[in-house]
Write a protein that holds these residues in place. Structure first.
Motif, short mmCIF file in Angstrom:
data_model
loop_
_atom_site.label_atom_id
_atom_site.label_comp_id
_atom_site.label_asym_id
_atom_site.label_seq_id
_atom_site.Cartn_x
_atom_site.Cartn_y
_atom_site.Cartn_z
N THR A 307 0.79 -1.24 0.00
CA THR A 307 0.00 0.00 0.00
C THR A 307 0.82 1.28 0.00
N SER A 308 2.12 1.19 0.38
CA SER A 308 2.85 2.44 0.55
C SER A 308 4.35 2.26 0.36
N TYR A 309 5.00 3.38 0.02
CA TYR A 309 6.44 3.43 -0.11
C TYR A 309 7.04 4.23 1.05
N THR A 310 8.11 3.69 1.64
CA THR A 310 8.89 4.41 2.63
C THR A 310 10.37 4.18 2.33
N TYR A 311 11.26 4.83 3.09
CA TYR A 311 12.70 4.66 2.93
C TYR A 311 13.29 4.10 4.22
N ASN A 312 14.29 3.25 4.09
CA ASN A 312 14.96 2.71 5.28
C ASN A 312 16.38 3.23 5.43
N SER A 313 16.76 4.23 4.61
CA SER A 313 18.10 4.81 4.68
C SER A 313 18.09 6.21 4.10
N VAL A 314 18.97 7.06 4.64
CA VAL A 314 19.08 8.42 4.11
C VAL A 314 19.77 8.45 2.76
N ALA A 315 20.28 7.31 2.29
CA ALA A 315 20.89 7.28 0.96
C ALA A 315 19.87 7.66 -0.10
N GLY A 316 18.60 7.30 0.10
CA GLY A 316 17.54 7.70 -0.82
C GLY A 316 17.67 7.11 -2.21
N THR A 317 18.21 5.89 -2.31
CA THR A 317 18.35 5.22 -3.60
C THR A 317 17.31 4.11 -3.72
N ASN A 318 17.21 3.50 -4.90
CA ASN A 318 16.09 2.58 -5.10
C ASN A 318 16.18 1.31 -4.26
N ASP A 319 17.37 0.97 -3.78
CA ASP A 319 17.49 -0.19 -2.90
C ASP A 319 17.16 0.14 -1.46
N THR A 320 16.82 1.40 -1.17
CA THR A 320 16.40 1.80 0.18
C THR A 320 14.90 2.06 0.26
N ASN A 326 2.62 0.53 5.55
CA ASN A 326 2.44 1.68 6.43
C ASN A 326 1.26 2.52 5.97
N SER A 327 0.59 3.12 6.91
CA SER A 327 -0.55 3.98 6.58
C SER A 327 -0.08 5.25 5.88
N THR A 328 -0.87 5.70 4.95
CA THR A 328 -0.56 6.93 4.20
C THR A 328 -1.38 8.12 4.69
N ILE A 329 -2.18 7.93 5.75
CA ILE A 329 -3.19 8.91 6.15
C ILE A 329 -2.89 9.49 7.52
N ILE A 330 -3.08 10.81 7.66
CA ILE A 330 -3.05 11.48 8.95
C ILE A 330 -4.46 11.93 9.30
N LYS A 331 -4.71 12.16 10.60
CA LYS A 331 -6.06 12.50 11.04
C LYS A 331 -6.36 13.99 10.94
N SER A 332 -5.31 14.80 10.90
CA SER A 332 -5.51 16.25 10.79
C SER A 332 -4.24 16.88 10.25
N LEU A 333 -4.29 18.17 10.02
CA LEU A 333 -3.13 18.87 9.48
C LEU A 333 -2.10 19.25 10.54
#
Length: 457
Positions: A307-320, A326-333
């Motif tokens: 359902t969602s994309y997240t990152y597991n490293s600050v490298a920010g590459t496709n293998d991370t 994980n939920s993509t929704i927040i309850k308020s701003l």
């Protein structure tokens, strides 16, 4: 032609913005009370933590809300039912296709991106993210000096693939790409075509782990091979590779407060007394449809199984990138990735968390380079590039190629880009944050916008 009302512009063109908000970068992360670094390099909560939130520059990797995975779909713009203002969007892509900043209009079953005087145009971003795949858009650009129309893919870590159109050069489509917003060498090339204001053209980006192809009306205009982007210094592929939103925008590159390089590239200062302003009340670009086809890989990278994309490293590459649940929704701003329920009403009617007195909830825009990461601040005028009616050759990087691909490209490497923060390597999206305060702080109009937006929440 629909004429924009003053109230509509006030209510939607730009929203709550932190004149005193903290800037964020790879070397200056956001603080814990405003943990999310927006696309424009400012810290906040709420919408700052949704689309465009850069996990590398935020307080933590989990500060940004997870991004909805790719969905194959054709979007026809008959109405604005599934377009939601960024002052109201809370991350539910099942109810919203596009998140807007500005004043989109519907005219003759087409979407108009508008740019009225005293505004910074209109930006639409898809609620879901592509992790490779194919996207095409059929549209007519705007026109006029300083007026920029853009169709791009932009990831949260500022990988970018784009088409840009300068309003004084209606026979050229500019193409570009960036890895994490870093302009390490000239990435631009032009495609020649007929009058982009009066004629519909279909612009296409075909993006795979090994190649990017730009097409216009089904004809190849440019090809970039990943194998030609290896950077031996950083030990990385300087190639767009992370989940990206589709963005459609109309913005004033010729805004007086922009850098001179941007103004020159955009063809000069915007003429706010031009015929389109006098006749319609705004500049406009006309979008007929957008079609997204996901890559649908059977194994990462390029999957959309969960359902969602997240990152597991600050490298920010496709293998991370993690294709997870994980939920993509927040309850308020005032929600964040680590506290998505902040501001939710309890049974007693009280909120579960109180917002900070200074926390900003919706990032604003100055109009400067708002289409993405393009860095025109030091340009001598990229619109003067030589165009070709045939296929544009792949850019000469001057770097070492490692040869053919072994199938599913995975960045790997040392991830050394996470330490790159010199001013010369910053993307336009990062530099934009610094200009926002200057532009909006001195603008009475922007102050009115902020008040109206807060009243609407």
């Amino acid at each position: 032609m629909v004429r924009a009302s003053i109230f509509a512009v006030l209510a939607t063109v730009s929203t709550v913005f932190a004149a005193s908000g903290q800037n964020c970068s790879l070397t200056q992360l956001c603080p814990s009370d405003t943990p999310c670094c927006s696309q424009y390099g400012q810290c906040g909560v709420g919408a700052y933590c949704l689309g465009g939130c850069d996990p590398r520059m935020s307080f933590g990797l989990d500060s940004c809300v997870a991004a909805p995975v790719c969905e194959s779909k054709t979007y026809d713009f008959k109405n604005l039912d599934r377009v939601t203002s960024n002052t109201k969007y809370l991350g539910d892509s099942s109810e919203t296709d596009w998140v807007s900043d500005g004043d989109p209009q519907i005219y003759n079953d087409n979407l108009l991106l508008t740019m009225a005087p005293d505004s910074v145009g209109t930006l639409l971003a898809s609620s879901t993210y592509m992790w490779y795949g194919n996207v095409k858009a059929t549209f007519k650009t705007s026109r006029g000096q300083g007026v920029v129309t853009a169709f791009i893919l932009l990831s949260d870590v500022k990988d970018e693939i784009d088409y840009e159109f300068i309003g004084v050069d209606l026979d050229v489509a500019q193409t570009n790409y960036y890895f994490q917003g870093i302009p390490t060498y000239s990435h631009g090339a032009n495609i020649s075509l007929s009058d982009t204001f009066n004629n519909y053209h279909t612009y296409e980006i075909d993006w795979t782990p090994d190649q990017i192809t730009w097409k216009v009306n089904d004809e190849i205009g440019r090809t970039l091979k990943r194998a030609d982007t290896w950077n031996a210094t950083t030990n990385q592929w300087m190639y767009p590779q992370t989940p990206a939103r589709v963005q459609l925008s109309l913005w004033p590159g010729g805004l007086a407060s922009n850098g001179q390089g941007t103004i020159d590239w955009a063809g000069g200062l915007v003429d706010w007394n031009a015929a389109d302003i006098k006749n319609n009340g705004y500049y406009y670009a006309t979008f007929q449809s957008v079609t997204v086809d996901c890559f649908n890989a059977t194994s990462a990278p390029g999957t959309n199984d969960e359902t969602s994309y997240t990152y597991n490293s600050v490298a920010g590459t496709n293998d991370t990138v993690v294709d997870g649940k994980n939920s993509t929704i927040i309850k308020s701003l005032i929600g964040t990735g680590t506290d998505p329920d902040a501001g939710a009403s309890s049974a007693s009617g009280s909120s579960s968390s109180a917002p900070s007195a200074t926390a900003e909830t919706v990032p604003g825009r100055s109009g400067g380079e708002s289409s993405g990461s393009d860095n025109h601040a030091g340009d001598s005028g990229s619109s003067s590039q030589t165009a070709s009616t045939a296929t544009i050759a792949t850019d000469a990087s001057g770097s070492t190629s490692t040869g053919s691909s072994d199938g599913q490209f995975s960045q790997g490497g040392s991830g050394s880009s996470s330490s790159s923060s010199s001013s010369s390597s910053k993307s336009g999206a990062e530099k934009l944050g610094a200009s926002q305060e200057k532009v909006l702080k001195g603008s009475v109009f922007a102050g009115i916008i902020a008040v109206v937006a807060m009243m609407a929440l």
